[in-house]
Design a protein around this motif. Structure first.
Motif: not given
Length: 314
Positions: A135-154
């Protein structure tokens, strides 16, 4: 008769054949399991060689691998520069050389930046699928480079999060990411604000000292630690690494390359491939950290996937 010259597959073309990182999931799961099976798995992969370029604050990494299962032989060359004055140039740039394993001929030269971004995010997704709390509901990404985009997408493709938060040292980059993706993303003004109450946390930064602290992290959360690929660089503090169940892609590499592992003195519980194979348990009810350094065999199977797709179209 001369041998056929290698083909060049540029970033745009790689993106076309690898439009979703999730296309790599079956090949990457198999590669992780094979790597962790030792000699029986048929993966030959030394720890990457890294050449420091002190004068310019950069590094050149050399990452060769052979996968017997895929009968694929590659070397990735990757540069990473920490303090870029020229921010128009990405911090990481990469090229993958794909050889014919039967005779050693160079078959293809592929842009490696798209491959690196997508395979890294896909491996983080594999770890998350196994290790995240129910039941994971909240995703947090620290960073906003290329890897942040690819991680967000998948991550937004494979999982259903009610809330996505992002923090970056320079807020403009976080805002740019939030504005460019399809879903709703909350830009946070501090890392602590972004992390508090998050079920899944991804660190994709160029930090050299900790930016994520154990006393911020919700018990039972899962962390994918992707940055800090040098023995003296950190993203996580001692408390977090020591009080979590620690998973890595490669034990050997983590003990040579990961500042978060080496300097915290934390004990490695398992390689991700051991969990994929079922020889080690996942323990999703505990606070878990997956320290991802990235492995050459991940590039091997990704490059083969792109080359095979390209060949089929030509």
């Amino acid at each position: 008769m001369g041998s056929t010259p290698p083909v060049f597959i540029g970033a745009e073309e790689v993106e076309k054949h690898l439009h979703r990182a999730s296309l790599l999931l079956p090949a990457l799961e198999a590669a992780l399991a094979n790597f962790s099976a030792g000699a029986a798995g048929g993966v030959v992969q030394p720890v990457r060689t890294v050449v420091p370029v002190h004068r310019h604050g950069g590094f050149l990494g050399v990452m060769p691998a052979y996968s017997a299962t895929d009968d694929a032989l590659t070397t990735k060359l990757v540069t990473f520069y920490e303090h870029k004055k020229d921010s128009s140039v990405p911090s990481h740039q990469a090229t993958v050389l794909l050889f014919d394993p039967r005779n050693g001929s160079l078959k293809a030269v592929l842009d490696g930046s798209v491959i690196t971004a997508k395979r890294t995010a896909a491996v983080s997704a594999i770890a998350t699928k196994l290790l995240m709390p129910a039941f994971a509901e909240v995703l947090c990404i620290l960073g906003a480079g290329v890897q942040a985009y690819s991680h967000y997408d998948i991550f937004t493709e494979l999982f259903t999060f009610k809330e996505v938060r992002i923090w970056n040292r320079t807020k403009e980059k976080a805002v740019k990411l939030a504005n460019s993706v399809n879903g709703l993303v909350q830009v946070c003004s501090s890392a602590q604000e972004a992390v508090t109450g998050a079920d899944v946390i991804i660190t994709v930064t160029m930090a050299t000292t900790p930016i994520l602290f154990g006393d911020w992290v919700k018990p039972g959360a899962h962390i994918n630690a992707v940055g800090a690929s040098r023995p003296d660089w950190r993203e996580l503090d001692d408390e977090l690494v020591k009080n979590s169940v620690l998973f890595v892609d490669s034990r050997e590499a983590a003990l040579m390359e990961s500042g978060d592992v080496i300097l915290s003195g934390a004990e490695i519980f398992a390689e991700l491939g051991e969990v994929v194979k079922g020889t080690k348990p996942a323990l999703p009810e505990k606070t878990t950290v997956f320290k991802s350094l990235g492995m050459a065999v991940e590039d091997t199977v990704a490059a083969k996937f792109v080359y095979d797709s390209w060949s089929a179209g030509n």
